[in-house]
Design a protein around this motif. Sequence first.
Motif, PDB file in Angstrom:
ATOM      1  N   ASP A  33       0.826  -1.211   0.000  1.00 45.38           N
ATOM      2  CA  ASP A  33       0.000   0.000   0.000  1.00 45.38           C
ATOM      3  C   ASP A  33       0.863   1.265   0.000  1.00 45.38           C
ATOM      4  OD1 ASP A  33      -2.229  -1.630   0.092  1.00 45.38           O
ATOM      5  OD2 ASP A  33      -2.365  -1.571   2.283  1.00 45.38           O
ATOM      6  N   VAL A  34       0.293   2.342  -0.491  1.00 40.83           N
ATOM      7  CA  VAL A  34       0.974   3.631  -0.555  1.00 40.83           C
ATOM      8  C   VAL A  34       0.158   4.667   0.210  1.00 40.83           C
ATOM      9  CG1 VAL A  34       1.752   5.521  -2.050  1.00 40.83           C
ATOM     10  CG2 VAL A  34       2.074   3.144  -2.761  1.00 40.83           C
ATOM     11  N   ILE A  35       0.801   5.349   1.136  1.00 42.93           N
ATOM     12  CA  ILE A  35       0.147   6.434   1.860  1.00 42.93           C
ATOM     13  C   ILE A  35       0.185   7.695   1.005  1.00 42.93           C
ATOM     14  CG2 ILE A  35       0.284   7.935   3.884  1.00 42.93           C
ATOM     15  CD1 ILE A  35       1.416   5.519   5.411  1.00 42.93           C
ATOM     16  N   VAL A  36      -0.960   8.346   0.893  1.00 48.33           N
ATOM     17  CA  VAL A  36      -1.060   9.590   0.134  1.00 48.33           C
ATOM     18  C   VAL A  36      -1.302  10.740   1.104  1.00 48.33           C
ATOM     19  CG1 VAL A  36      -2.377  10.890  -1.590  1.00 48.33           C
ATOM     20  CG2 VAL A  36      -1.958   8.437  -1.915  1.00 48.33           C
ATOM     21  N   MET A  37      -0.406  11.728   1.049  1.00 53.07           N
ATOM     22  CA  MET A  37      -0.578  12.961   1.810  1.00 53.07           C
ATOM     23  C   MET A  37      -0.353  14.124   0.846  1.00 53.07           C
ATOM     24  SD  MET A  37       1.387  12.027   5.397  1.00 53.07           S
ATOM     25  CE  MET A  37       0.806  13.529   6.218  1.00 53.07           C
ATOM     26  N   ALA A  38      -1.154  15.180   1.008  1.00 53.86           N
ATOM     27  CA  ALA A  38      -1.082  16.262   0.024  1.00 53.86           C
ATOM     28  C   ALA A  38      -1.320  17.617   0.667  1.00 53.86           C
ATOM     29  CB  ALA A  38      -2.103  16.032  -1.092  1.00 53.86           C
ATOM     30  N   GLU A  39      -0.395  18.522   0.423  1.00 52.49           N
ATOM     31  CA  GLU A  39      -0.588  19.934   0.742  1.00 52.49           C
ATOM     32  C   GLU A  39      -1.250  20.568  -0.487  1.00 52.49           C
ATOM     33  OE1 GLU A  39       3.848  19.984   2.850  1.00 52.49           O
ATOM     34  OE2 GLU A  39       3.334  21.465   1.308  1.00 52.49           O
ATOM     35  N   VAL A  40      -2.466  21.069  -0.331  1.00 48.97           N
ATOM     36  CA  VAL A  40      -3.166  21.581  -1.516  1.00 48.97           C
ATOM     37  C   VAL A  40      -3.712  22.979  -1.250  1.00 48.97           C
ATOM     38  CG1 VAL A  40      -3.735  19.295  -2.423  1.00 48.97           C
ATOM     39  CG2 VAL A  40      -5.332  20.429  -0.868  1.00 48.97           C
ATOM     40  N   GLY A  41      -3.663  23.802  -2.285  1.00 48.75           N
ATOM     41  CA  GLY A  41      -4.115  25.176  -2.162  1.00 48.75           C
ATOM     42  C   GLY A  41      -5.576  25.288  -1.772  1.00 48.75           C
ATOM     43  N   GLU A  42      -6.382  24.345  -2.229  1.00 48.49           N
ATOM     44  CA  GLU A  42      -7.807  24.372  -1.927  1.00 48.49           C
ATOM     45  C   GLU A  42      -8.062  24.336  -0.425  1.00 48.49           C
ATOM     46  OE1 GLU A  42     -11.078  22.289  -4.391  1.00 48.49           O
ATOM     47  OE2 GLU A  42     -10.580  20.878  -2.795  1.00 48.49           O
ATOM     48  N   GLU A  43      -7.301  23.526   0.303  1.00 50.97           N
ATOM     49  CA  GLU A  43      -7.497  23.421   1.754  1.00 50.97           C
ATOM     50  C   GLU A  43      -6.985  24.650   2.497  1.00 50.97           C
ATOM     51  OE1 GLU A  43      -9.320  20.910   3.298  1.00 50.97           O
ATOM     52  OE2 GLU A  43      -9.760  20.740   1.169  1.00 50.97           O
ATOM     53  N   GLY A  44      -6.044  25.353   1.898  1.00 51.99           N
ATOM     54  CA  GLY A  44      -5.528  26.561   2.549  1.00 51.99           C
ATOM     55  C   GLY A  44      -6.353  27.795   2.285  1.00 51.99           C
ATOM     56  N   SER A  45      -7.298  27.707   1.335  1.00 51.90           N
ATOM     57  CA  SER A  45      -7.959  28.935   0.914  1.00 51.90           C
ATOM     58  C   SER A  45      -9.480  28.842   0.791  1.00 51.90           C
ATOM     59  CB  SER A  45      -7.384  29.386  -0.440  1.00 51.90           C
ATOM     60  OG  SER A  45      -7.540  28.370  -1.424  1.00 51.90           O
ATOM     61  N   TYR A  46     -10.120  27.706   1.132  1.00 52.68           N
ATOM     62  CA  TYR A  46     -11.577  27.666   1.039  1.00 52.68           C
ATOM     63  C   TYR A  46     -12.196  28.649   2.024  1.00 52.68           C
ATOM     64  CZ  TYR A  46     -11.753  24.552   5.132  1.00 52.68           C
ATOM     65  OH  TYR A  46     -11.629  24.018   6.376  1.00 52.68           O
ATOM     66  N   VAL A  47     -11.498  28.941   3.118  1.00 54.15           N
ATOM     67  CA  VAL A  47     -11.658  30.164   3.891  1.00 54.15           C
ATOM     68  C   VAL A  47     -10.247  30.728   4.040  1.00 54.15           C
ATOM     69  CG1 VAL A  47     -13.735  29.406   5.133  1.00 54.15           C
ATOM     70  CG2 VAL A  47     -11.475  29.029   6.152  1.00 54.15           C
ATOM     71  N   PRO A  48     -10.102  32.025   4.304  1.00 59.07           N
ATOM     72  CA  PRO A  48      -8.749  32.597   4.380  1.00 59.07           C
ATOM     73  C   PRO A  48      -8.064  32.257   5.705  1.00 59.07           C
ATOM     74  CG  PRO A  48     -10.386  34.304   4.788  1.00 59.07           C
ATOM     75  CD  PRO A  48     -11.157  33.067   4.394  1.00 59.07           C
ATOM     76  N   HIS A  49      -7.594  31.042   5.821  1.00 53.63           N
ATOM     77  CA  HIS A  49      -7.008  30.562   7.066  1.00 53.63           C
ATOM     78  C   HIS A  49      -5.834  31.432   7.519  1.00 53.63           C
ATOM     79  CE1 HIS A  49      -9.294  26.838   7.136  1.00 53.63           C
ATOM     80  NE2 HIS A  49      -8.985  26.620   5.885  1.00 53.63           N
TER      81      HIS A  49
END
Length: 509
Positions: free
Chosen positions: A28-44
């Motif tokens: 199995d392969v673990i997938v982890m992702a830093e994505v712009g969508e999660e940082g900006s759906y509200v202005p965190h």
Amino acid sequence: MVGRLILILGDQLSEDIAALREADKDADVIVMAEVGEEGSYVPHHPKKIALVLAAMRKFAARLREAGWQVAYSELDDTENTQSIAGELLRRADQFETAQMVATRPGEFRLIAALEDCPLDVEMREDDRFIASHAEFEAWAEGRKALRMEYFYREMRRKTGLLMEGDQPAGGKWNYDHDNRKPAPDEVDFSGPMQFTPDAVVEEVLELVEARFGTHFGDLRPFWFATDQGQARRALAHFVRHGLARFGDYQDAMLADNQFLYHALVSPYLNIGLLDPMEVCRAVEDAWKAGDVPINAAEGFIRQVIGWREYVRGIYFHEGPDYATRNGLNHQRKLPDFFWGAETRMRCVSKAVAQTGELAYAHHIQRLMVTGNFALLAGLNPAEVSEWYLAVYADAFEWVEAPNVVGMSQFADGGVIASKPYVSSGAYINRMSDYCKGCHYRVSVKTGEGACPFNLLYWHFLDRHRDRFSNNARMGNMYRTWDRMDDEKRATVLAEAEAFLERMGRGETV
């Protein structure tokens, strides 16, 4: 070709997370992702983004050291699709598999994204919490009112925390009466443990600075714990040096002391660096050793196994529309001073400035200063909720929405609170030193220099009289209002309206 993709989100940084159980390190392969969508759906807040990204990178490194294959997408990777679903599809193509395992996310937005993902998704329940969804539903079934206190007692019985057989330690379930002292003259706790950024954190800070530098809040100095070891040290520091007086002063506020006796471990709990029972056992052990009084231990444990578990249960019990409810039909726009513009209200100014600096304010600052003002002023709860979700490092929708929509803004119509949490300036003056040096005078009820909280308090009660006048807990408030002469009531309402109009025009208030 591999077996399955194992998704780990940024608030699931626990090695015993459900998605990893029974996974195969060889296939199995673990997938982890830093994505712009999660940082900006509200202005965190930049600090919040940096905390999550730095903790993710360190967690991925730990997994690799433990022998896992990790496919990790950094935010500035040119091939990054900038969404969780997009990265899953990219990795599915890369590793030639359509099989995926995920731990159920803590908000409906991401649950829907995974359910819509064109892969074969197995979603497992997040059992890092003490109460499963099924347990909460069983507790809630048939109850006319879903009050936290009774749920909390069930959690005490289940965990055995602060229990002597089947009875609560000390003979009482709740020591909240002892935990409402006003601010002390001196605070002998230096505050949460702070950590100097290492190379991993510094790299993340530079990335966040470049990508999210326009968001509200100060990125530096940054001193949050970003791995499990640091988080445990921060917990131990609080238990040893701050816990003993946490209970007494947990509701107090000081303009020049941002922490008093608070732990600031909620961000670490909410992203998975600390386990709730680990935290509560440390607190209980300190009480058993005679190092802290029972009111401090019980008050802290109640926040974790009572309130934290309860609001998660409410969020999933009430469903996807919960975060958008507006039971009082409040429609005013969030004023700019919530984003740092000038306000003459010292309590609000101090709470917002601290939020911008730290991505943190404690629960009474949130409930009885910014939240109280938002409710009194009739601000749109969706805008208020989005603000809280954006600006605090510990805010994820499962915990933020019930606290704001339910507890703070009464927008859920009374699912959580039996009455709205509103107060005049007198409460803030009693529990803080904010009123000293304020442009307004808390003792002035109308006219020049009158505290806006005093005016808006009565304005709120008057405009919602049909809703609350028969509420048993609010009868005294309405009787006081009714004893005022007609001219005074008219003056209060006119001055409150004038204040709201000035605020609506963007004038400094």
